[in-house]
Design a protein around this motif. Sequence first.
Motif, PDB file in Angstrom:
ATOM      1  N   THR A   1     -13.353   2.312  -6.196  1.00 18.77           N
ATOM      2  CA  THR A   1     -12.859   3.083  -7.116  1.00 18.77           C
ATOM      3  C   THR A   1     -13.226   4.414  -6.652  1.00 18.77           C
ATOM      4  O   THR A   1     -13.257   5.396  -7.919  1.00 18.77           O
ATOM      5  N   GLU A   2     -14.708   4.010  -7.733  1.00 20.37           N
ATOM      6  CA  GLU A   2     -15.710   5.936  -7.201  1.00 20.37           C
ATOM      7  C   GLU A   2     -15.798   6.139  -6.444  1.00 20.37           C
ATOM      8  O   GLU A   2     -15.609   7.329  -7.264  1.00 20.37           O
ATOM      9  N   VAL A   3     -15.858   6.341  -5.238  1.00 20.09           N
ATOM     10  CA  VAL A   3     -15.400   7.056  -4.092  1.00 20.09           C
ATOM     11  C   VAL A   3     -13.824   7.995  -5.001  1.00 20.09           C
ATOM     12  O   VAL A   3     -13.831   8.955  -4.370  1.00 20.09           O
ATOM     13  N   GLY A   4     -12.862   6.868  -5.093  1.00 22.11           N
ATOM     14  CA  GLY A   4     -11.804   7.835  -5.167  1.00 22.11           C
ATOM     15  C   GLY A   4     -11.496   8.228  -6.384  1.00 22.11           C
ATOM     16  O   GLY A   4     -10.477   8.981  -6.337  1.00 22.11           O
TER      17      GLY A   4
ATOM     18  N   TYR B   1       1.046  -1.249   0.161  1.00 24.35           N
ATOM     19  CA  TYR B   1       0.338  -0.056   0.005  1.00 24.35           C
ATOM     20  C   TYR B   1       1.297   1.300   0.026  1.00 24.35           C
ATOM     21  O   TYR B   1       1.027   2.331   1.132  1.00 24.35           O
ATOM     22  N   LYS B   2       1.509   1.717  -1.074  1.00 24.09           N
ATOM     23  CA  LYS B   2       2.334   2.618  -1.789  1.00 24.09           C
ATOM     24  C   LYS B   2       2.033   3.902  -1.022  1.00 24.09           C
ATOM     25  O   LYS B   2       2.568   4.805  -0.115  1.00 24.09           O
TER      26      LYS B   2
ATOM     27  N   ALA C   1      -7.948   1.418   1.173  1.00 19.57           N
ATOM     28  CA  ALA C   1      -7.490   2.836   1.409  1.00 19.57           C
ATOM     29  C   ALA C   1      -6.517   3.794  -0.129  1.00 19.57           C
ATOM     30  O   ALA C   1      -7.005   4.156  -1.090  1.00 19.57           O
ATOM     31  N   GLU C   2      -5.728   1.878   0.133  1.00 19.13           N
ATOM     32  CA  GLU C   2      -5.253   2.307  -1.599  1.00 19.13           C
ATOM     33  C   GLU C   2      -6.115   2.243  -2.919  1.00 19.13           C
ATOM     34  O   GLU C   2      -5.579   2.723  -3.679  1.00 19.13           O
ATOM     35  N   TYR C   3      -6.867   1.392  -2.918  1.00 17.79           N
ATOM     36  CA  TYR C   3      -7.393   1.968  -4.173  1.00 17.79           C
ATOM     37  C   TYR C   3      -8.506   3.083  -4.446  1.00 17.79           C
ATOM     38  O   TYR C   3      -8.454   3.664  -5.376  1.00 17.79           O
TER      39      TYR C   3
END
Length: 346
Positions: free
Chosen positions: A195-198, A69-70, A221-223
């Motif tokens: 992905t959508e909330v991202g 999780y970079k 969280a990473e997504y």
Amino acid sequence: MILILKTGASTEQVDHVVERVEALGLQAHLSRGTYRTIVGIIGDEDKISEDSLRSIPGVAQVIPVLPPYKLASLEAHPQRSVIDISGVKVGGGHLGMIAGPCSVEEPERMDRIAKATRAAGANLFRGGAYKPRTSPYAFQGLGVEGLKILRDVGQKYGMPVVTEVTDPRNVEVVSEYADVLQVGARNMQNFVLLTEVGKSSRPVLLKRGMSATIQDLLMSAEYVLSQGNPNVILCERGIKSFDSCTRNLFDVAAVPVLAGLTHLPVIVDPSHATGRPDLIPPCALAGLAAGADGVHIEVHDQPEVAKSDGPQALLPDQYAELAQRMRSMAELLGKTISPPNPEAAA
Ligand code: PEP
Ligand code: MN
């Protein structure tokens, strides 16, 4: 990345490993011991897949040096993130005090609860308009009507609002009314929703799944982060356990564990973690003592008629008493609490 080869790996196998690594444009550093050979890989870890290295004959173990999780990792971002929610800050020494009923209910009730929680010191108001219920026959939430009620009450009292989004198709409409998009425990690994909330410009409150590891939570969280939304707040809300004394098991250690791994703010939700009003105050204070950046609590003025989660709701007076103790704790810890908009109705 470090590769540990099997005891007795043949020279051909060692050469093959080096060839594979170099073919990817990376450097392989060999360290030959009496029993085992270790290969240190230098270069961009993104270019290699752990699984394909693990599949090379002669490889016993693949040990990544960097976490997967970079963007969420503290290593990549040593400065703690402070999330600004329409003026209310969470993280980096600022506490988010989220309070409100489980579900958005009728406007008059929402008004009373918002007024009382604001007076007690809450700076963010919550309520679910879309409820993820175990039973399809249970109350599912007021939908868009609920979003409007929540937004109007939040604006009246100057409290930014937090509400759950359960479906990727609703991210747009929820973003229109809410200041924070909550992704609930049941949806923590709904990757389409993440992905959508991202892609949204709204901060995201990401709750830990009830069977999720801390690494799972960070990968979720990473997504969100990888889609360009940097504003993620993590929430420990209890995990499944064998003990039915509490609704879930409040994993208070997750707070300092996460603080050691990520720059993202971490809050606690003792309401869902314990399911018991008598346990909410000690667990809220324990969460703050463990370093939480905020506390999320369900409050209802008539728990017996609440549309959901009545048995775990604190009464406004109980919340006020706890909030007083949380404020004292914040002072002791040197944390600040952004006030709600002072120009709105008090
Ligand atoms: C909630 O906040 O009301 C909720 C459903 O929480 P969780 O996803 O943690 O169960
Ligand atoms: Mn609830």
